[in-house]
Scaffold this motif. Structure first.
Motif, PDB file in Angstrom:
ATOM      1  N   GLY A 109     -82.090 102.561 -70.055  1.00  0.00           N
ATOM      2  CA  GLY A 109     -81.370 101.300 -70.230  1.00  0.00           C
ATOM      3  C   GLY A 109     -82.339 100.154 -70.089  1.00  0.00           C
ATOM      4  O   GLY A 109     -83.312 100.241 -69.359  1.00  0.00           O
ATOM      5  N   GLY A 110     -82.109  99.059 -70.784  1.00  0.00           N
ATOM      6  CA  GLY A 110     -82.997  97.904 -70.714  1.00  0.00           C
ATOM      7  C   GLY A 110     -82.738  97.095 -69.456  1.00  0.00           C
ATOM      8  O   GLY A 110     -82.241  97.603 -68.451  1.00  0.00           O
ATOM      9  N   ASP A 111     -83.110  95.804 -69.502  1.00  0.00           N
ATOM     10  CA  ASP A 111     -82.893  94.919 -68.362  1.00  0.00           C
ATOM     11  C   ASP A 111     -81.390  94.733 -68.143  1.00  0.00           C
ATOM     12  O   ASP A 111     -80.622  94.691 -69.098  1.00  0.00           O
ATOM     13  N   HIS A 112     -81.003  94.644 -66.889  1.00  0.00           N
ATOM     14  CA  HIS A 112     -79.595  94.340 -66.585  1.00  0.00           C
ATOM     15  C   HIS A 112     -79.533  93.679 -65.217  1.00  0.00           C
ATOM     16  O   HIS A 112     -80.502  93.734 -64.459  1.00  0.00           O
ATOM     17  N   LEU A 113     -78.384  93.071 -64.919  1.00  0.00           N
ATOM     18  CA  LEU A 113     -78.252  92.359 -63.646  1.00  0.00           C
ATOM     19  C   LEU A 113     -78.236  93.328 -62.471  1.00  0.00           C
ATOM     20  O   LEU A 113     -77.584  94.373 -62.533  1.00  0.00           O
ATOM     21  N   CYS A 114     -78.950  92.967 -61.398  1.00  0.00           N
ATOM     22  CA  CYS A 114     -78.905  93.771 -60.178  1.00  0.00           C
ATOM     23  C   CYS A 114     -77.637  93.405 -59.396  1.00  0.00           C
ATOM     24  O   CYS A 114     -76.988  92.392 -59.686  1.00  0.00           O
ATOM     25  N   GLY A 115     -77.303  94.229 -58.423  1.00  0.00           N
ATOM     26  CA  GLY A 115     -76.081  94.028 -57.653  1.00  0.00           C
ATOM     27  C   GLY A 115     -76.045  92.671 -56.977  1.00  0.00           C
ATOM     28  O   GLY A 115     -75.015  91.992 -56.956  1.00  0.00           O
ATOM     29  N   GLU A 116     -77.188  92.251 -56.435  1.00  0.00           N
ATOM     30  CA  GLU A 116     -77.207  90.997 -55.697  1.00  0.00           C
ATOM     31  C   GLU A 116     -76.949  89.805 -56.615  1.00  0.00           C
ATOM     32  O   GLU A 116     -76.216  88.884 -56.256  1.00  0.00           O
ATOM     33  N   CYS A 117     -77.549  89.816 -57.815  1.00  0.00           N
ATOM     34  CA  CYS A 117     -77.340  88.694 -58.745  1.00  0.00           C
ATOM     35  C   CYS A 117     -75.908  88.688 -59.287  1.00  0.00           C
ATOM     36  O   CYS A 117     -75.370  87.631 -59.610  1.00  0.00           O
ATOM     37  N   LEU A 118     -75.296  89.882 -59.397  1.00  0.00           N
ATOM     38  CA  LEU A 118     -73.890  89.950 -59.815  1.00  0.00           C
ATOM     39  C   LEU A 118     -72.995  89.327 -58.747  1.00  0.00           C
ATOM     40  O   LEU A 118     -72.090  88.559 -59.055  1.00  0.00           O
ATOM     41  N   ARG A 119     -73.273  89.667 -57.488  1.00  0.00           N
ATOM     42  CA  ARG A 119     -72.455  89.168 -56.374  1.00  0.00           C
ATOM     43  C   ARG A 119     -72.645  87.687 -56.154  1.00  0.00           C
ATOM     44  O   ARG A 119     -71.697  86.938 -55.997  1.00  0.00           O
ATOM     45  N   GLU A 120     -73.911  87.263 -56.118  1.00  0.00           N
ATOM     46  CA  GLU A 120     -74.211  85.849 -55.816  1.00  0.00           C
ATOM     47  C   GLU A 120     -75.209  85.329 -56.835  1.00  0.00           C
ATOM     48  O   GLU A 120     -76.414  85.360 -56.586  1.00  0.00           O
ATOM     49  N   PRO A 121     -74.732  84.857 -58.009  1.00  0.00           N
ATOM     50  CA  PRO A 121     -75.674  84.356 -59.017  1.00  0.00           C
ATOM     51  C   PRO A 121     -76.501  83.195 -58.452  1.00  0.00           C
ATOM     52  O   PRO A 121     -75.934  82.250 -57.919  1.00  0.00           O
ATOM     53  N   PRO A 122     -77.843  83.300 -58.530  1.00  0.00           N
ATOM     54  CA  PRO A 122     -78.679  82.220 -57.993  1.00  0.00           C
ATOM     55  C   PRO A 122     -78.665  80.983 -58.895  1.00  0.00           C
ATOM     56  O   PRO A 122     -78.189  81.056 -60.032  1.00  0.00           O
ATOM     57  N   SER A 123     -79.189  79.873 -58.384  1.00  0.00           N
ATOM     58  CA  SER A 123     -79.220  78.633 -59.171  1.00  0.00           C
ATOM     59  C   SER A 123     -80.290  78.669 -60.255  1.00  0.00           C
ATOM     60  O   SER A 123     -80.275  77.842 -61.154  1.00  0.00           O
ATOM     61  N   PHE A 124     -81.241  79.593 -60.148  1.00  0.00           N
ATOM     62  CA  PHE A 124     -82.249  79.681 -61.211  1.00  0.00           C
ATOM     63  C   PHE A 124     -81.743  80.616 -62.312  1.00  0.00           C
ATOM     64  O   PHE A 124     -80.888  81.474 -62.082  1.00  0.00           O
ATOM     65  N   GLY A 125     -82.273  80.431 -63.519  1.00  0.00           N
ATOM     66  CA  GLY A 125     -81.866  81.271 -64.636  1.00  0.00           C
ATOM     67  C   GLY A 125     -82.569  82.617 -64.595  1.00  0.00           C
ATOM     68  O   GLY A 125     -81.943  83.672 -64.664  1.00  0.00           O
ATOM     69  N   LYS A 126     -83.893  82.571 -64.486  1.00  0.00           N
ATOM     70  CA  LYS A 126     -84.685  83.795 -64.461  1.00  0.00           C
ATOM     71  C   LYS A 126     -85.823  83.639 -63.459  1.00  0.00           C
ATOM     72  O   LYS A 126     -86.428  82.575 -63.378  1.00  0.00           O
TER      73      LYS A 126
END
Ligand SMILES: [Zn+2]
Ligand SMILES: [Zn+2]
Length: 240
Positions: free
Chosen positions: A60-77
């Motif tokens: 599978g390619g890049d995908h969101l990790c659990g932490e970013c799914l739970r609490e999206p940070p203010s930065f894009g990447k």
């Protein structure tokens, strides 16, 4: 991967000793001796499409990790060149704690030449290093992130503003703290010199090491609060 980086460094002059282990090098290499180069674990896909954390599996390619799914940070990447270990860790320590600014300039050039997964520095309008508090700056006499940021600014012809973001609170070193304590430690630690310096800008925020991300997340929050158009994060190394 390494070959691509080395091609990008062809015009830079390097000292005769390895910045990782200090060994004398007969041929001027690219800062690191061949043994140290072989130790650098560069980060490539698959990574978290947001925070850049290396993720398991290679199908599978890049995908969101659990932490970013739970609490999206203010930065894009957020992206990092390599894992914070072995030769890369040694070089960062020689630079940061040994006060060897020339090492920082070499590491900054590596950062500027690295092909980050699904990330392009071009298209950004401003580079901002994570600031040090004045007290720490006086002790160390330089801001390691600003030296790395300068190399990126030069390579991509993107203006650098090392004064737009300020650290108003002298915080405890994060090294000994767990994740929750790190977040509490940096909350409210940063402020904008003036919001108009970041308003509408597409910013690359630069730091030396991404550990839990609490510092860059807090900086990104403040920058977005000043109406920046977007914030991306580049760090030299990533603790994983
Ligand atoms: Zn070496
Ligand atoms: Zn993530």
């Amino acid at each position: 991967m390494i070959k691509k980086v080395l091609e990008g460094l062809i015009d830079v002059v390097f000292p005769p000793s390895c910045i990782g282990c200090g060994a004398f090098m007969h041929e001027s290499g690219f800062g690191f001796c061949p043994r140290c180069v072989a130790q650098i674990a560069c980060i490539s896909s698959p990574v978290c499409s947001c925070c850049g954390l290396p993720v398991a599996g290679n199908s599978g390619g890049d995908h969101l990790c659990g932490e970013c799914l739970r609490e999206p940070p203010s930065f894009g990447k957020a992206r990092s060149l390599g894992r914070y270990e072995k030769a890369l860790l040694e070089a960062i320590h020689r630079f940061k704690y040994g006060g060897d600014i020339a090492i920082g300039e070499i590491l900054g050039n590596w950062m500027a030449a690295y092909p980050y997964p699904d990330f392009e520095p071009k298209g950004h309008s401003l580079i901002i290093p994570v600031p040090l508090h004045l007290r720490r700056l006086r002790e160390r006499e330089f801001n390691q992130s600003a030296i790395l940021a300068k190399a990126l600014s030069r390579r991509f012809s993107i203006p650098l503003d090392a004064m737009a973001l300020k650290r108003r609170v002298h915080t405890e070193p994060q090294v000994a703290l767990g994740k929750g304590d790190r977040e509490a430690n940096v909350r409210g630690a940063f402020e904008l010199a003036a919001p108009e310096r970041v308003k509408g800008e597409r910013i690359i925020l630069v730091d030396d090491v991404y550990t839990t991300g609490s510092t860059v997340k807090e900086c990104a929050r403040i920058l977005m609060g000043g109406k920046a158009a977007a914030v991306s994060v580049l760090t030299l190394a990533r603790a994983v």
